[in-house]
Design a protein around this motif. Structure first.
Motif, short mmCIF file in Angstrom:
data_model
loop_
_atom_site.label_atom_id
_atom_site.label_comp_id
_atom_site.label_asym_id
_atom_site.label_seq_id
_atom_site.Cartn_x
_atom_site.Cartn_y
_atom_site.Cartn_z
N GLU A 152 -3.41 -9.06 6.26
CA GLU A 152 -2.50 -9.40 5.30
C GLU A 152 -1.43 -8.36 5.15
OE1 GLU A 152 -4.29 -10.92 1.77
OE2 GLU A 152 -4.86 -12.90 2.65
N VAL A 153 -1.84 -6.86 4.74
CA VAL A 153 -1.00 -5.97 4.47
C VAL A 153 -1.21 -4.92 5.87
CG1 VAL A 153 -0.78 -3.93 3.11
CG2 VAL A 153 -1.77 -5.90 2.21
N HIS A 211 -11.82 -1.80 4.53
CA HIS A 211 -12.57 -2.39 3.31
C HIS A 211 -13.90 -2.03 3.30
CE1 HIS A 211 -9.70 -6.01 2.94
NE2 HIS A 211 -9.70 -5.68 4.00
N PHE A 250 0.69 -1.37 0.02
CA PHE A 250 -0.02 -0.03 0.03
C PHE A 250 0.70 1.17 -0.13
CE2 PHE A 250 -4.03 -2.17 2.08
CZ PHE A 250 -4.20 -3.22 0.78
N HIS A 264 -6.10 -0.34 6.85
CA HIS A 264 -7.09 0.06 5.70
C HIS A 264 -8.61 -0.65 6.00
CE1 HIS A 264 -5.19 -4.18 5.22
NE2 HIS A 264 -6.33 -4.45 4.79
N ASP A 294 -10.04 -2.92 -4.63
CA ASP A 294 -9.24 -4.00 -4.24
C ASP A 294 -9.04 -4.97 -5.28
OD1 ASP A 294 -8.93 -5.76 -1.10
OD2 ASP A 294 -8.74 -6.89 -2.90
N ILE A 295 -7.75 -5.62 -5.27
CA ILE A 295 -7.35 -6.47 -6.71
C ILE A 295 -8.03 -7.79 -6.55
CG2 ILE A 295 -5.40 -7.75 -5.57
CD1 ILE A 295 -3.77 -6.70 -8.14
N ASN A 298 -9.29 -5.62 9.13
CA ASN A 298 -8.81 -6.30 9.80
C ASN A 298 -7.58 -6.01 10.76
OD1 ASN A 298 -10.56 -8.43 8.57
ND2 ASN A 298 -9.62 -8.10 6.82
N GLY A 346 -6.85 -12.09 10.19
CA GLY A 346 -6.28 -12.28 8.91
C GLY A 346 -5.80 -11.09 8.16
P1 AMP Z 1 -6.53 -7.64 4.90
O1 AMP Z 1 -6.58 -9.18 4.75
O2 AMP Z 1 -7.59 -6.88 5.54
O3 AMP Z 1 -4.95 -7.01 5.15
O4 AMP Z 1 -6.53 -7.37 3.31
C1 AMP Z 1 -5.82 -6.90 2.35
C2 AMP Z 1 -6.36 -6.56 1.08
O5 AMP Z 1 -5.36 -6.02 -0.07
C3 AMP Z 1 -6.96 -7.91 0.24
O6 AMP Z 1 -8.38 -7.87 0.15
C4 AMP Z 1 -6.05 -7.71 -0.94
O7 AMP Z 1 -6.93 -8.32 -2.20
C5 AMP Z 1 -5.88 -6.47 -1.20
N1 AMP Z 1 -4.52 -6.32 -2.11
C6 AMP Z 1 -3.28 -6.67 -1.79
N2 AMP Z 1 -2.61 -6.17 -3.01
C7 AMP Z 1 -3.30 -5.23 -3.46
C8 AMP Z 1 -2.77 -4.52 -4.54
N3 AMP Z 1 -1.52 -4.45 -5.17
N4 AMP Z 1 -3.81 -3.65 -5.02
C9 AMP Z 1 -5.05 -3.67 -4.78
N5 AMP Z 1 -5.46 -4.56 -3.44
C10 AMP Z 1 -4.58 -5.32 -3.09
#
Ligand code: AMP
Length: 111
Positions: free
Chosen positions: A92-93, A99, A4, A97, A28-29, A84, A90
């Protein structure tokens, strides 16, 4: 640097739907709904757990951005906002953020 932060710096592409001095919103990708936008602060904050008292106004501006994007994308019938925080949720980033999900109905409780 996480993905991000690289989107904020325009080092990798994203479909940006809203931007102001403090916030960025992009698609979101891997969409989980017809509308799935991520609303993030430009300031690097890892998660809800890392929000400091000095960030309270910024968090308010993030929610103003969420409301603007929801209106812009026609979500007048409702939407869901999810963040999250940490491994059990869960996350991930590791960049705060929200959603913004809409365009269909959602069940409760979430999985
Ligand atoms: P979280 O699990 O809450 O951390 O969500 C991370 C979100 O980032 C997921 O829904 C991914 O699909 C989204 N994501 C990851 N890489 C990218 C990207 N390059 N562009 C847009 N969304 C992304």
């Amino acid at each position: 640097m996480n993905v991000f932060e690289r989107i904020i710096r325009r080092e990798i592409p994203a479909k940006v739907v809203y931007e102001d001095d403090d916030c960025l919103a992009f698609e979101d990708i891997h969409p989980a709904a017809p509308v799935h936008v991520l609303v993030i602060p430009k300031k690097p904050i890892a998660s809800v757990d890392a929000i400091e008292p000095e960030d309270e106004a910024l968090v308010g501006r993030l929610f103003s951005a969420i409301r603007k994007v929801a209106a812009q994308l026609g979500l007048g019938n409702g939407y869901r906002v999810v963040t999250n925080c940490g491994p059990d949720a869960g996350q991930e980033v590791m960049h705060l953020h929200f959603h913004l999900l809409g365009g269909r109905t959602f069940s409760w409780p979430p999985g």
